[in-house]
Design an enzyme around this catalytic site. Structure first.
Site, PDB file in Angstrom:
ATOM      1  N   HIS A  67       0.840  -1.210   0.000  1.00 28.23           N
ATOM      2  CA  HIS A  67       0.000   0.000   0.000  1.00 28.23           C
ATOM      3  C   HIS A  67       0.870   1.254   0.000  1.00 28.23           C
ATOM      4  CE1 HIS A  67      -3.073  -2.911   0.916  1.00 28.23           C
ATOM      5  NE2 HIS A  67      -3.991  -1.978   0.740  1.00 28.23           N
ATOM      6  N   PRO A  68       0.449   2.247  -0.783  1.00 29.97           N
ATOM      7  CA  PRO A  68       1.195   3.504  -0.774  1.00 29.97           C
ATOM      8  C   PRO A  68       0.884   4.276   0.509  1.00 29.97           C
ATOM      9  CG  PRO A  68      -0.801   3.766  -2.053  1.00 29.97           C
ATOM     10  CD  PRO A  68      -0.760   2.305  -1.625  1.00 29.97           C
ATOM     11  N   GLU A  87      -9.428   7.287  -4.054  1.00 28.37           N
ATOM     12  CA  GLU A  87      -9.724   7.156  -2.631  1.00 28.37           C
ATOM     13  C   GLU A  87      -9.047   8.265  -1.826  1.00 28.37           C
ATOM     14  OE1 GLU A  87     -10.094   2.322  -3.197  1.00 28.37           O
ATOM     15  OE2 GLU A  87      -8.267   3.166  -2.345  1.00 28.37           O
ATOM     16  N   PHE A 119       1.028   2.784   7.413  1.00 28.53           N
ATOM     17  CA  PHE A 119      -0.308   2.953   7.987  1.00 28.53           C
ATOM     18  C   PHE A 119      -1.341   2.738   6.886  1.00 28.53           C
ATOM     19  CE2 PHE A 119      -3.823   6.036   8.795  1.00 28.53           C
ATOM     20  CZ  PHE A 119      -4.347   5.448   9.939  1.00 28.53           C
ATOM     21  N   VAL A 120      -2.282   1.831   7.129  1.00 27.47           N
ATOM     22  CA  VAL A 120      -3.331   1.553   6.134  1.00 27.47           C
ATOM     23  C   VAL A 120      -4.696   1.780   6.773  1.00 27.47           C
ATOM     24  CG1 VAL A 120      -4.406  -0.216   4.675  1.00 27.47           C
ATOM     25  CG2 VAL A 120      -1.909  -0.090   4.836  1.00 27.47           C
ATOM     26  N   ILE A 121      -5.524   2.539   6.056  1.00 32.05           N
ATOM     27  CA  ILE A 121      -6.898   2.799   6.511  1.00 32.05           C
ATOM     28  C   ILE A 121      -7.760   2.944   5.271  1.00 32.05           C
ATOM     29  CG2 ILE A 121      -6.575   5.324   6.591  1.00 32.05           C
ATOM     30  CD1 ILE A 121      -8.317   5.298   9.172  1.00 32.05           C
ATOM     31  N   CYS A 122      -9.023   2.554   5.384  1.00 33.70           N
ATOM     32  CA  CYS A 122      -9.930   2.700   4.242  1.00 33.70           C
ATOM     33  C   CYS A 122     -10.288   4.187   4.099  1.00 33.70           C
ATOM     34  CB  CYS A 122     -11.173   1.843   4.464  1.00 33.70           C
ATOM     35  SG  CYS A 122     -12.351   2.012   3.109  1.00 33.70           S
TER      36      CYS A 122
HETATM   37  C1  2AL Z   1      -4.906   3.565   1.017  1.00 36.39           C
HETATM   38  C2  2AL Z   1      -5.205   3.643  -0.345  1.00 36.39           C
HETATM   39  O1  2AL Z   1      -4.383   3.692  -1.263  1.00 36.39           O
HETATM   40  N1  2AL Z   1      -6.563   3.663  -0.429  1.00 36.39           N
HETATM   41  C3  2AL Z   1      -7.067   3.580   0.811  1.00 36.39           C
HETATM   42  O2  2AL Z   1      -8.277   3.570   1.079  1.00 36.39           O
HETATM   43  N2  2AL Z   1      -6.029   3.533   1.693  1.00 36.39           N
HETATM   44  N3  2AL Z   1      -3.614   3.547   1.472  1.00 36.39           N
HETATM   45  C4  2AL Z   1      -3.309   3.477   2.791  1.00 36.39           C
HETATM   46  N4  2AL Z   1      -1.992   3.505   3.089  1.00 36.39           N
HETATM   47  O3  2AL Z   1      -4.180   3.385   3.654  1.00 36.39           O
END
Ligand code: 2AL
Length: 174
Positions: A67-68, A87, A119-122
């Site tokens: 994920h970026p 997004e 860190f990943v989040i929707c």
């Molecule tokens: C992202 C993404 O690219 N789209 C998303 O909903 N979340 N990336 C992220 N690091 O959380």
């Protein structure tokens, strides 16, 4: 597209269409194709989730690392995937005030130093204020808790991306 059309796709077409429902992980779509026919959109989503859940922890971390960063280098360079760009822009991350941008950059850096994945989040389920708050809060989590939380966010992103591609139908009789 409806689910019967999904079930009729060759694996090449399936991977072309679903290869980014988990960001930059076409191998997952390539594996999920073997599980067809799918009775419904929800069954298709379950096949993606089950594949992710069955991975060892290193595989789950690998997915997170695909994920970026939010509001990061790829956004600045214009190298995000189409889905990710939409997004991130939808959450206002392409138009941060300079104080917000530096806060995001600093917290992203601290987060990655601590967990060794981004860190990943929707983003579609949050706005920029909420994203910054959660980034700051989740930096405090214990590593296994945070990894599990992040994978649930991947599934939310996958859920919305699948909904964009496949229409809800009454389940097919197989
Ligand atoms: C992202 C993404 O690219 N789209 C998303 O909903 N979340 N990336 C992220 N690091 O959380």
């Amino acid at each position: 597209m409806d689910i019967s059309k999904v079930n009729a796709l060759s694996y090449e077409d399936f991977v072309d269409i679903f290869g980014n429902v988990v960001e930059k992980c076409p191998i997952i779509a390539a594996a999920v194709w073997s599980r067809r026919p799918f009775v419904s959109l929800s069954a298709l989503e379950t096949a993606f989730s089950e594949f992710v859940d069955a991975l060892p922890e290193s595989g789950k971390e690998g997915i997170l690392r695909c994920h970026p960063d939010l509001a990061g280098r790829d956004l600045q360079r214009g190298t995000l995937t189409r889905e990710s760009l939409e997004e991130q822009a939808g959450a206002g991350l392409d138009a941060l005030e300079s104080a917000e941008a530096s806060c995001m950059a600093q917290l992203n850096k601290e987060y990655k130093e601590r967990f060794r994945f981004p860190f990943v989040i929707c983003a579609r389920m949050n706005d920029k204020t909420n994203i910054l708050r959660q980034l700051s809060e989740r930096c405090q989590n214990e590593c296994t808790v945070e990894r599990a939380h992040s994978i649930e966010e991947v599934k939310k992103i996958c859920h919305l991306r699948l909904q964009d591609l496949v229409c809800h139908d009454a389940p097919n009789k197989l």
